[in-house]
Design a protein around this motif. Structure first.
Motif, short mmCIF file in Angstrom:
data_model
loop_
_atom_site.label_atom_id
_atom_site.label_comp_id
_atom_site.label_asym_id
_atom_site.label_seq_id
_atom_site.Cartn_x
_atom_site.Cartn_y
_atom_site.Cartn_z
N VAL A 56 11.86 -48.24 -10.22
CA VAL A 56 12.32 -48.42 -11.60
C VAL A 56 13.58 -47.61 -11.87
N GLU A 59 16.57 -49.27 -10.25
CA GLU A 59 16.92 -50.52 -10.94
C GLU A 59 17.56 -50.25 -12.30
N GLN A 60 17.06 -49.27 -13.02
CA GLN A 60 17.66 -48.93 -14.31
C GLN A 60 19.06 -48.36 -14.13
N TRP A 87 9.46 -57.20 -12.38
CA TRP A 87 10.69 -56.44 -12.59
C TRP A 87 10.95 -56.27 -14.09
N THR A 90 8.44 -53.75 -15.63
CA THR A 90 8.55 -52.34 -15.25
C THR A 90 9.91 -51.73 -15.53
N VAL A 91 10.97 -52.52 -15.49
CA VAL A 91 12.34 -52.00 -15.66
C VAL A 91 12.77 -52.02 -17.13
#
Length: 185
Positions: A56, A59-60, A87, A90-91
């Protein structure tokens, strides 16, 4: 534009979700085209996270540095593939992607690029899917709206399995041209 600590801003982040890209005529070529456009970063979710355990923070960070977010995938049972849904869950969390004080995505562009197995005429009230295709877009539009992102009209190829090579080539070329335009924005 720059991101934190003087790092260059990635203009376009393409999140690619296809569980079997080797069997895809359309999405595989779109992903290849995205990789060839300067200023575009493609994340292949099924290659990167085969165990569905999404990093996470990474990706953030990736998304925070982008000016545009593109979802690239086949439409499966009227929505996104399961790993892309994971995705999103969670992101794109409250306090970061939306809600009080969340500014990470505000003003960025959001673009859905997808394919369907059925031809366009199958998406009508009196046809196989019972609705126009736009009836299946509210979840995507709401992701963009909730996160303060600017919606870009989707780029959809209907009847992907039956599309001629000429139609497919034109679709991929239009996608690459739009990605290039987004990187210049």
């Amino acid at each position: 534009m720059t991101a934190g600590a003087g790092a260059p801003l990635r203009k376009v982040l393409v999140i690619f979700a296809h569980a079997a890209p080797q069997r895809s005529r359309v999405n595989r070529r779109l992903a290849q085209a995205a990789r060839s456009v300067p200023g575009v970063e493609l994340v292949d979710l099924y290659e990167t996270y085969p165990d569905f355990y999404i990093d996470v923070a990474a990706e953030q960070d990736n998304l925070a540095d982008a000016a545009a977010l593109v979802f690239l995938h086949p439409i499966q049972w009227y929505g996104m593939p399961s790993l892309l849904k994971e995705w999103v869950d969670t992101v794109l969390v409250p306090g970061w992607a939306y809600g009080a004080g969340a500014e990470a995505l505000r003003g960025k562009h959001f673009w859905l690029v997808a394919s369907t197995g059925s031809p366009a005429e199958a998406y009508a009230p009196d046809a196989a899917h019972g609705h126009h295709f736009d009836a299946f877009l509210p979840p995507y539009r709401q992701i963009a709206a909730l996160c303060g992102m600017e919606w870009i009209a989707p780029h959809i190829l209907h009847g992907a399995h039956q599309s001629s090579e000429e139609t497919l080539g034109a679709h991929v070329d239009a996608f690459a041209a739009r990605l290039s335009a987004l990187t210049a924005a």
